[in-house]
Motif scaffolding. Structure first.
Motif: not given
Length: 81
Positions: A38-43
């Protein structure tokens, strides 16, 4: 030192210390797993959801099963990605 499987059995019975140990053992692996998918901001949000999911589904862990494959299957099947 207790195995992951022993800790999970304790956690199923309400052992908070067992959960804390599982968390410490797996937090880096789980975070790395998520970062690859996933994108870093979702992690960060997903990371919290993973451990909430573990709490919700802990009763599904069967004695004698290896913990790590069970846990990562639980994560994969949660449809986080």
């Amino acid at each position: 030192m207790k195995t992951d499987e022993e800790l999970m059995e304790e956690y199923k019975k309400g052992g908070e210390a067992a959960f804390n140990e599982i968390y410490l053992r797996y937090k880096k692996r789980v975070y790395g797993y998520l970062m690859k998918r996933v994108k870093a901001e979702q992690s960060d949000d997903l990371f919290q959801q993973v451990f909430s999911r573990l709490h919700e589904k802990r009763y599904l862990f069967k004695e004698g099963d290896p913990f790590a494959p069970w846990f990562f299957t639980l994560i994969k099947n949660y449809h986080l990605f």
